[in-house]
Enzyme design. Structure first.
Site, PDB file in Angstrom:
ATOM      1  N   CYS A  68       0.752  -4.780   4.531  1.00 25.91           N
ATOM      2  CA  CYS A  68      -0.343  -3.994   3.930  1.00 25.91           C
ATOM      3  C   CYS A  68      -1.244  -3.410   5.004  1.00 25.91           C
ATOM      4  O   CYS A  68      -1.856  -2.365   4.806  1.00 25.91           O
ATOM      5  CB  CYS A  68      -1.230  -4.877   3.057  1.00 25.91           C
ATOM      6  N   HIS A  91       1.633  -3.822  -5.903  1.00 22.72           N
ATOM      7  CA  HIS A  91       2.325  -2.766  -5.154  1.00 22.72           C
ATOM      8  C   HIS A  91       3.774  -3.225  -4.955  1.00 22.72           C
ATOM      9  O   HIS A  91       4.043  -4.429  -4.858  1.00 22.72           O
ATOM     10  CB  HIS A  91       1.695  -2.569  -3.761  1.00 22.72           C
ATOM     11  N   GLU A  93      -0.812   5.163  -4.548  1.00 21.79           N
ATOM     12  CA  GLU A  93      -1.301   4.141  -3.619  1.00 21.79           C
ATOM     13  C   GLU A  93      -0.560   4.196  -2.282  1.00 21.79           C
ATOM     14  O   GLU A  93      -0.533   3.226  -1.525  1.00 21.79           O
ATOM     15  CB  GLU A  93      -1.201   2.758  -4.273  1.00 21.79           C
TER      16      GLU A  93
HETATM   17  O1  SUG Z   1      -5.798  -2.886  -3.257  1.00 23.92           O
HETATM   18  N1  SUG Z   1      -7.248  -5.836  -2.052  1.00 23.92           N
HETATM   19  C1  SUG Z   1      -6.288  -4.763  -1.872  1.00 23.92           C
HETATM   20  C2  SUG Z   1      -5.039  -5.269  -1.201  1.00 23.92           C
HETATM   21  C3  SUG Z   1      -4.130  -4.146  -0.812  1.00 23.92           C
HETATM   22  C4  SUG Z   1      -2.808  -4.617  -0.319  1.00 23.92           C
HETATM   23  N2  SUG Z   1      -2.007  -3.554   0.089  1.00 23.92           N
HETATM   24  C5  SUG Z   1      -0.657  -3.483  -0.039  1.00 23.92           C
HETATM   25  N3  SUG Z   1      -0.011  -4.243  -0.861  1.00 23.92           N
HETATM   26  N4  SUG Z   1      -0.038  -2.564   0.617  1.00 23.92           N
HETATM   27  C6  SUG Z   1      -5.971  -4.110  -3.224  1.00 23.92           C
HETATM   28  O2  SUG Z   1      -5.885  -4.832  -4.213  1.00 23.92           O
HETATM   29  C7  SUG Z   1      -9.417  -6.772  -2.651  1.00 23.92           C
HETATM   30  C8  SUG Z   1     -10.843  -6.411  -2.417  1.00 23.92           C
HETATM   31  C9  SUG Z   1     -11.831  -7.261  -3.179  1.00 23.92           C
HETATM   32  O3  SUG Z   1     -11.485  -7.823  -4.184  1.00 23.92           O
HETATM   33  O4  SUG Z   1     -12.988  -7.296  -2.745  1.00 23.92           O
HETATM   34  C10 SUG Z   1      -8.483  -5.585  -2.422  1.00 23.92           C
HETATM   35  O5  SUG Z   1      -8.899  -4.462  -2.599  1.00 23.92           O
END
Ligand code: SUG
Length: 430
Positions: free
Chosen positions: A359, A242, A176
């Site tokens: 993020c 993460h 990731e």
């Molecule tokens: O991968 N949310 C992302 C958030 C990513 C955050 N990134 C870091 N922590 N670096 C994920 O979970 C939600 C989309 C939805 O549910 O429609 C989403 O993908």
């Protein structure tokens, strides 16, 4: 007379795309689950993201951006047997496979910390900055991001004298990107200690980062002495999908929750051995519980050094609204601590999908020469930020319910937005 530092960190943020919505696609991401089904505000979301970029640029930091991806991703849907024009593919997928369609329409590429892992030039065997695009294999809606991310990385960081951009690690091994990467280095342009944090499967939520991927990335990037560290099972179970939800590092500071790592004693000792002036700023669970840290995204802040050498945290405003976190910040951030100031930004639309300030950005440490080799249209100044703001104002929908994703008008609007962005990129060229 002071000389300008030879390296500086440039943050490349993902511009939030016009299909930003709350479809609840990410198991283990508590904010996304909590807000699933709600109305989203794509225009406001993108403007909040741009305002954050403007704040960082205004503080004197380097700022760049990635384009939103082409969504819905008709090319991906074709792999499931849908055919015809893009509109026909989308219409059939929407009717026959609504979940798959939502996955194809997600604006999740906005979270640029998941675009790639970046090893900066001072750490690597060949002295170039290495990128490995993240396969994001665990979540279906994120698993089709990498081809477009790879294209953008190869376009922005095309100069092979300074940059090497690698294909993803095989999808069997989840990766990731920079969300599970930390680097400690003092000074910042000295060789850094690179750390990758993986999760062990078996808990109630998926562990998205595999140890194999971490080690593969170190090998590809020419990192001799990288550390792979296990995230604690408690953190994963509490919703830290993460590592950047419970820890962040910058220069010689590790800012982390007490319960972030499985074996913190061994990890801290290994770090201390490699980084003599290491500062560990650990937040005890007795002052801020894991739950409060995850709800407020305290650690998903950007820890930065300003041109006057002051260190600042760029925090989501939810931190000010979470009493235990506010108390901790009030008593630990200030002139006497290693972190001198706190700035709060409103990225609430992204936060509701589990994406905080950190993020939204990919950090790239660049020498002055390497910065000049970056594609200039992806670096922002005030005019560039104004241009993005105008395009968003003209082309992004104001509101979107998950059930609106199937509207052909929305798909057409997305195409018009991309055309406008392409045009703006041309205009931005010197
Ligand atoms: O991968 N949310 C992302 C958030 C990513 C955050 N990134 C870091 N922590 N670096 C994920 O979970 C939600 C989309 C939805 O549910 O429609 C989403 O993908």
């Amino acid at each position: 007379m002071s000389t300008a530092p030879a390296f500086r960190e440039v943050n490349f943020d993902g511009l939030i795309g016009p299909t930003h919505n709350y479809a609840g696609l990410s198991l283990g991401n508590l904010a996304a689950a909590l807000h699933a089904g709600e109305l989203s505000q794509p225009r406001k979301a993108a403007l909040q993201g741009i305002a954050k970029m403007r704040t960082l640029h205004g503080l004197g930091l380097g700022q760049g951006f990635f384009l939103p991806h082409d969504r819905p991703n008709a090319g991906w849907l074709r792999q499931f047997g849908f055919d015809g024009s893009d509109a026909q593919v989308c219409a059939r997928a929407w009717t026959e496979e609504p979940l798959l369609f939502a996955q194809a329409a997600s604006a999740s590429a906005m979270w640029a910390a998941n675009a790639a892992t970046v090893s900066p030039a001072p750490d690597t065997a060949d002295g170039r900055t290495h990128f490995t695009v993240a396969n994001l294999a665990t979540m279906a809606h994120r698993s089709h991001e990498w081809p477009e991310t790879l294209r953008q990385l190869r376009h922005i960081f095309a100069d092979e004298r300074y940059f090497a951009v690698h294909d993803p690690v095989p999808a069997r091994f989840g990766d990731e990107g920079a969300a599970n990467f930390m680097r400690l280095a003092s000074p910042v342009n000295g060789p850094g200690v690179e750390v990758m944090v993986y999760g062990e499967p078996g808990g109630r939520f998926p562990a998205r980062q595999s140890a194999e991927a971490c080690r593969a990335i170190f090998r590809r990037h020419g990192i001799e002495d990288g550390l792979t560290v296990q995230q604690s099972a408690e953190a994963l179970a509490a919703g830290a999908f993460h590592n950047d939800v419970v820890a962040v590092a910058h220069e010689n500071i590790l800012f982390a929750h007490e319960q972030a790592f499985a074996d913190k004693a061994a990890f801290y000792a290994a770090l201390a051995q490699r980084c003599p002036d290491l500062i560990i700023l650990e937040v005890p669970a007795s002052e801020v519980s894991l739950e409060a840290a995850i709800a407020s995204y305290l650690f998903n802040s950007q820890l930065v050094t300003l041109p006057d050498r002051q260190r600042a945290l760029i925090l989501p405003m939810e931190c000010r609204e979470t009493p235990a976190v506010k108390v901790w910040l009030d008593s630990n951030v200030g002139a006497n601590g290693p972190i001198h100031a706190a700035h709060f930004v409103d990225v609430r639309e992204s936060m509701h999908n589990g994406g905080g300030p950190a993020c939204l950005r990919l950090r790239v440490l660049l020498s002055r020469e390497a910065e000049q080799a970056v594609h200039p249209a992806h670096l922002l100044d005030e005019r560039g930020l104004d241009r993005l703001e105008t395009i968003v104002g003209n082309h992004w929908p104001e509101r979107l319910a998950p059930s609106d994703l199937g509207l052909p008008d929305l798909w057409a609007q997305g195409q018009a937005a991309r055309t406008a962005l392409r045009h703006a990129l041309e205009q931005a060229l010197p």
